[in-house]
Design an enzyme around this catalytic site. Structure first.
Site, short mmCIF file in Angstrom:
data_model
loop_
_atom_site.label_atom_id
_atom_site.label_comp_id
_atom_site.label_asym_id
_atom_site.label_seq_id
_atom_site.Cartn_x
_atom_site.Cartn_y
_atom_site.Cartn_z
N THR A 1 46.72 32.58 37.20
CA THR A 1 46.04 32.77 35.92
C THR A 1 47.09 32.96 34.83
O THR A 1 47.89 33.90 34.90
CB THR A 1 45.10 33.97 35.97
OG1 THR A 1 44.17 33.79 37.04
CG2 THR A 1 44.35 34.14 34.66
N LYS B 1 43.52 42.92 33.70
CA LYS B 1 44.75 42.36 33.10
C LYS B 1 44.48 41.01 32.45
O LYS B 1 45.14 40.64 31.47
CB LYS B 1 45.86 42.28 34.14
CG LYS B 1 45.64 41.37 35.33
CD LYS B 1 46.32 40.03 35.17
CE LYS B 1 46.20 39.19 36.44
NZ LYS B 1 46.73 37.82 36.26
N CYS C 1 42.59 41.37 38.60
CA CYS C 1 42.27 40.19 37.80
C CYS C 1 41.60 40.53 36.47
O CYS C 1 42.20 40.38 35.42
CB CYS C 1 41.39 39.23 38.61
SG CYS C 1 42.24 38.48 40.01
N LEU D 1 25.18 42.24 36.54
CA LEU D 1 24.42 43.08 35.62
C LEU D 1 24.04 44.37 36.33
O LEU D 1 22.88 44.78 36.34
CB LEU D 1 23.18 42.32 35.14
CG LEU D 1 22.62 42.69 33.76
CD1 LEU D 1 23.65 42.42 32.67
CD2 LEU D 1 21.35 41.90 33.47
#
Length: 475
Positions: free
Chosen positions: A122, A267, A264, A254
């Site tokens: 990522t 950050k 993940c 939800l």
């Protein structure tokens, strides 16, 4: 097809094993010789359901090997997946790309034939363009090395399933050759009907951070509604159920509670904020500051509720904690909301005993202060309060009658809204949860049960507070 996977952490180990499982010959590469030895022996260096079986099957079949040599990787294949970490920088919200850059700088000069370098980590939007310039400046004359981006969308605890049967494949490419190559890599998935989105690298990079930002926003939204429910007497669980019936909203992600953590979402949204500022569009995603703050406020609210249930202070009280990992079916304690709560109540004088089905070893390293137990009953023995902080299936299966026989006082905070409150109350427990109406039994002498969850007061900052154990900010 021959592939290399450079970086054999969580992402890389799963990707390497699964690519071998669909028929490719795969060479995994890492600088950690201990990790390489474990993987070569078929042992996963972390807990992930289904991974050990795939590792053993493919290492024995000879389709999966491991090495510490980039030279061996350059000689082995023409397609190289980069799966190293991009943690938050220590001095800012931005992503640290040193590991990605190190792989590219180390691999590019070793390439002797045309190659495709495929990033899966990522990264901030624009990274592929920057790395392409680095590669071009370092490859040998006559060698054409292209950089593409193929973001991962793994869920810890479901990573094998998400790799072998993804809901979509996204590739960011700059040539038909790169697109054809990645179609060949993922041919079994495409044959099974998996959606394939081929786009430019910048869009592919954005898909990952945008997806995580949306999920984080949805979680923080329902947690904000939990605060409103606490103030008004409404029930956030019923509210979420009613909202989820709307097809435009959906029920997934939800669920109000302690909030998100892990390596993940936290950050990634911070890195997205930092990159947007660099692109001078920070105002467009400024709401993510509030998403981050709402998430961390749930940790403080849980601590405050626990303190009140114990009569106003933790000193001299024993607290049992169910769960240390940031989510179930994982041994990952990075930015764990559960450990953040534990750290705070330990600092306020509580005697804390923590149980977790898989994360005890990692938790001990990350937070050595509390006691840890591999037995739930022992962890809860003589507890004045039990905190349910990670929604493992094992905790939903607990017998509240049996557990009530070992605690000092049957008080429970279900910080994940995952237990059946009626079942526990029938067994004599006083159960509280964020965003749910207070059910107060007739108090006995000395009990302090009529409490309210304090509302966050004062202005809310727009960035995590460094050094705050509940903030998730870099220490």
């Amino acid at each position: 097809m021959r592939l290399t996977v450079i970086g054999t952490g969580y992402l890389g180990a799963v990707h390497a094993a699964c690519m071998a499982d669909i028929g490719h010959d795969v060479l995994g590469v890492d600088t950690d010789s201990g990790k390489i030895a474990a993987l070569a022996a078929g042992r996963a260096p972390f807990f992930e359901p289904g991974l050990p079986e795939i590792l053993i099957r493919n290492t024995r079949a000879g389709r999966l090997r491991f090495t510490t040599s980039l030279q061996e990787a350059a000689d082995y294949a023409d397609v190289h997946f980069v799966c190293v970490g991009t943690p938050q920088r220590a001095d800012s919200l931005a992503a640290d790309l040193r590991h990605v850059e190190a792989v590219v700088d180390g691999l590019a000069p070793l390439l002797t034939r045309d190659s495709l370098i495929v990033g899966k980590s990522t990264v901030p939007v624009g990274t592929t363009r920057t790395l392409t310039r680095r590669v071009t400046s370092q490859v040998r004359p006559g060698v054409d090395a292209e950089v593409a981006w193929n973001p991962e969308f793994l869920r810890e605890g479901f990573a094998v399933q998400d790799t072998l049967r993804p809901d979509r494949l996204v590739v960011g490419v700059t040539s038909p050759h790169a697109d054809r190559t990645l179609r060949d890599v993922y041919e079994p998935m495409l044959r099974a009907g998996v959606a394939y989105v081929s786009t430019d690298p910048a869009t592919a990079e954005l898909v990952k951070v945008a997806a995580n930002s949306f999920l984080a926003t949805k979680i923080s939204f329902i947690n904000a509604m939990a605060e409103v429910c606490d103030a008004s007497g409404a029930d956030v669980v019923t509210l979420a159920e009613a909202l989820g019936h709307d097809a435009r909203i959906g029920r997934a992600f939800l669920s109000a509670g302690l909030g998100f953590g892990g390596g993940c979402l936290p950050k990634d949204i911070r890195a997205f904020l930092a990159r947007a500022e660099e692109l001078q569009v920070g105002e467009a995603v400024s709401f993510l500051h509030q998403v981050d703050q709402i998430n961390h406020r749930q940790r403080r609210r849980t601590v405050d509720l626990a303190r009140q249930l114990l009569g106003g202070e933790f000193a001299g009280r024993r607290v049992a904690v169910l769960g240390a990992t940031f989510k179930p079916d994982s041994d990952d304690v990075r930015d764990s909301p559960a450990l953040a709560v534990v750290a705070e109540i330990v600092s306020q004088g509580a005697d804390v005993r923590v149980h977790d089905p898989e994360g005890i070893d990692n938790a001990r390293v990350a937070l050595p202060g509390p006691s840890y137990s591999t037995d739930v009953m022992e962890a809860c023995r003589d507890a004045d309060l039990v905190l349910h902080l990670t929604e493992w299936r094992e905790y939903r299966a607990l017998d509240p009658v049996k557990l009530s026989q070992v605690v000092r006082a049957p008080r429970m905070i279900d910080a994940r809204n995952a237990l059946d409150p009626a079942l526990w109350r029938e067994a004599g427990w006083h159960v509280r949860a964020l965003g749910r109406p207070v059910h107060v039994p007739t108090p006995g002498p000395g009990d302090a049960l009529r409490v309210t969850i304090p509302q966050a007061g004062g202005p809310v900052s727009t960035a995590p507070t460094p050094g705050d154990p509940l903030s998730g900010a870099p220490k």
